[in-house]
Write an enzyme that holds these catalytic residues in place. Structure first.
Site, short mmCIF file in Angstrom:
data_model
loop_
_atom_site.label_atom_id
_atom_site.label_comp_id
_atom_site.label_asym_id
_atom_site.label_seq_id
_atom_site.Cartn_x
_atom_site.Cartn_y
_atom_site.Cartn_z
CG ASN A 373 2.96 73.83 15.37
OD1 ASN A 373 2.26 73.07 14.79
ND2 ASN A 373 3.22 75.02 14.98
CB THR A 374 1.54 68.72 18.69
OG1 THR A 374 1.52 69.68 19.75
CG2 THR A 374 1.24 67.36 19.21
CB THR A 375 4.70 65.04 15.62
OG1 THR A 375 5.55 64.68 16.71
CG2 THR A 375 5.34 66.13 14.80
#
Length: 565
Positions: A373-375
């Site tokens: 999950n990452t931005t």
């Protein structure tokens, strides 16, 4: 009567036009591109975008704004990112007219070896708890990047996030959903409920969420610098916390951490230069896919066509087998990068694709090892500097381990290590960086910057990068359309742990593809499943160097916003 008024009257009188119909552009596009001259920011949360613009307007650089936005995202989007994770960046330096690559990934604990798992007959590193925790690289990354490209003091950059942490912020829709489902089963992990489950649950959309512990941690970093995290009070707190919960990450691991400047790697695609970072990341897979696709007349096939979806799926299968075999920490391995990115190698691999039938399995290339999950967010400033930055804690809420009083979760990136085969390139070794999924991207044309972009989603990222490039170059989409267009994602059993794809895997398709093409793909042997808008997180900034105009785009799959001034 004007044409526009006539259109509105037609809608009012008979309701015959759907809400998604637009005056311009593709029907799947959610909005127009954003245009501005002085600066642009695109992030997955509007509060972070606005903070980035505020920093730019104060005279901050693109890097200053990116760091400030990233700090806010660690607060407002905590299931995806934060200072317990790692950071990567590609930076366009306008003065030097040069791209810089930055690898801010952390390493495995020095006291943890593969034998720990083998002796216990553990086939994989667990996803949660203390065992997958590796050194967080984010904070060191901020300071190294800031030293080279920053203007404003770090105290000023972190203050907006500190304020939001103490005063609270309304949780946005997609993030509230992600926090809710991602927190299930984590209630009993050390420190998790205290930080992320006020009133026994995660906050709902529109509720005010505060994280004063994280605000205090940010303030300590702002005042005392990166050593507060790696050698000071924060490091000692993490060390004691991990010892208390039978973990391996230690004060020594934190104190010895270092980031790395790296040379970006690239390939040409129909006259455009597409840039990624080298392993231990997976960006090379996007370039390998594009090299394979370049041998076909993709434009004539049309977006969403059976032929195109078949070829990009088969190209992905080929690239990901190499990804599983070769991509790992270059400090521990000799990686045949030049061969993997060569046009000759792509031509050989292309011959393995059957245009009429989906493959059940491919083997990785047989290459000689070379010696030697990452931005996601992107920011551009008035001087022409551009930052393509991605930051992550790996899976949603990562390890679920929240050190006492610090307000952030520790990443579980060590879960990516192979613990079954000591000879595998990505086998766990003390002090080694794991295979990494998060990748920033950049496109240049004739040596000039063109597009800074990226998207989120683990293994989908190289597939997403390739699709964005094809949408822009082959299908002539604008920056917003390229991100809003429905995406494919192929899922196989091939992992960085070295297993080989069998039975063809599954082709996941977002809503928006024509069912006639889906039926034809099934006739070719593809196993199809469906999804609604889950392969997202795309942000992008384009630049017209001649006219000094920035274009911003942020897709609808997240709560994001592109804005400029």
């Amino acid at each position: 009567m004007t044409k526009l008024f006539s259109l509105f009257l037609l809608i009012f009188l008979n309701g015959s036009l759907w809400a998604q119909d637009r005056l311009t552009g593709e029907t799947f596009t959610t909005r127009s591109e954003i245009l501005a001259r002085n600066g642009m920011a695109a992030t997955s949360q509007p509060l972070a975008t606005q903070v980035a613009l505020d920093i730019l307007k104060k005279g901050g650089s693109a890097m200053d704004a990116a760091i400030a936005a990233n700090a806010v995202l660690g607060l407002v989007e905590p299931a995806s990112c934060g200072i317990g994770g790692d950071i990567f960046a590609i930076v366009w330096d306008a003065k030097e007219e040069k791209l810089y690559g930055f690898n801010g990934s952390g390493r495995a604990p020095k006291s943890l070896a593969i034998e720990y798992f083998m002796d216990r007959d553990m086939k994989y590193v667990p996803l949660y708890g203390p065992l997958p925790v590796s050194v967080p690289g984010c904070v060191d990354g901020w300071f190294v990047l800031h030293q080279k490209f920053g203007k404003l003091p770090m105290e000023e950059l972190l203050q907006p996030a500190i304020n939001y942490g103490r005063e609270g912020f309304p949780v946005s829709e997609v993030i509230a959903y992600e926090m809710g489902y991602a927190s299930e089963g984590m209630e009993d992990l050390p420190g998790f409920a205290t930080t992320y489950l006020p009133n026994g649950r995660t906050p709902k959309k529109g509720e005010i969420f505060k994280n004063p512990d994280l605000a205090n941690t940010y303030e300590m970093i702002a005042k005392k610098g990166r050593d507060a995290f790696y050698k000071g009070e924060i490091a000692r707190t993490i060390d004691a916390f991990m010892k208390k919960h039978n973990g391996f990450l230690s004060y020594e691991d934190l104190a010895s951490h270092r980031s790395n400047w790296v040379e970006p790697v690239s390939t040409s695609y129909r006259g455009y230069e597409v840039w990624e970072l080298p392993p231990n990341g997976q960006g090379t897979a996007a370039l390998q896919m594009l090299n394979i696709l370049e041998g076909y007349d993709i434009a004539s096939m049309g977006f969403g066509s059976t032929e195109y979806l078949h070829l990009i799926t088969e190209a992905k299968k080929l690239a990901y087998e190499d990804r599983a075999k070769f991509y790992a920490d270059p400090d521990f391995n000799q990686i045949p990068l030049t061969q993997l990115l060569s046009k000759e190698y792509a031509a050989k691999r292309r011959l393995l694709i059957n245009p009429d039938k989906a493959s059940d399995a491919f083997s990785a290339g047989d290459l000689e090892i070379e010696t030697g999950n990452t931005t996601y967010l992107t920011v551009a400033d008035k001087d022409g500097n551009m930052v393509s930055l991605i930051q992550s804690i790996y899976s949603e809420f990562a390890s679920g381990m929240v050190p006492d009083g610090l307000g952030f979760v520790l990443q579980n990136r060590g879960q990516m290590f192979n613990v079954q085969d000591k000879n595998h390139a990505n086998a766990l070794e003390p002090g080694k960086r794991p295979f990494h999924t998060i990748i920033p991207a950049f496109i240049t044309k004739d040596g000039k910057p063109l597009v800074s972009f990226g998207l989120m989603g683990g293994a989908v990222q190289p597939q997403g990068h390739a699709q964005i490039v094809v949408n822009l170059v082959d299908f002539g989409m604008n920056l917003q359309e390229a991100g809003d267009a429905p995406r494919m994602r192929h899922r196989g059993s091939s992992q960085p742990t070295g297993s080989v794809m069998t039975n063809g895997g599954t082709l996941n398709l977002e809503s928006g593809f024509d069912y006639k093409n889906i039926r034809e793909l099934r006739e070719k042997g593809h196993r199809i499943s469906f999804a609604v808008g889950i392969y997202g997180g795309y942000q992008a900034i384009g630049v017209d160097v001649e006219n000094r105009v920035y274009t911003g785009a942020s897709e609808s799959r997240k709560d994001g916003q592109a804005a400029g001034y």
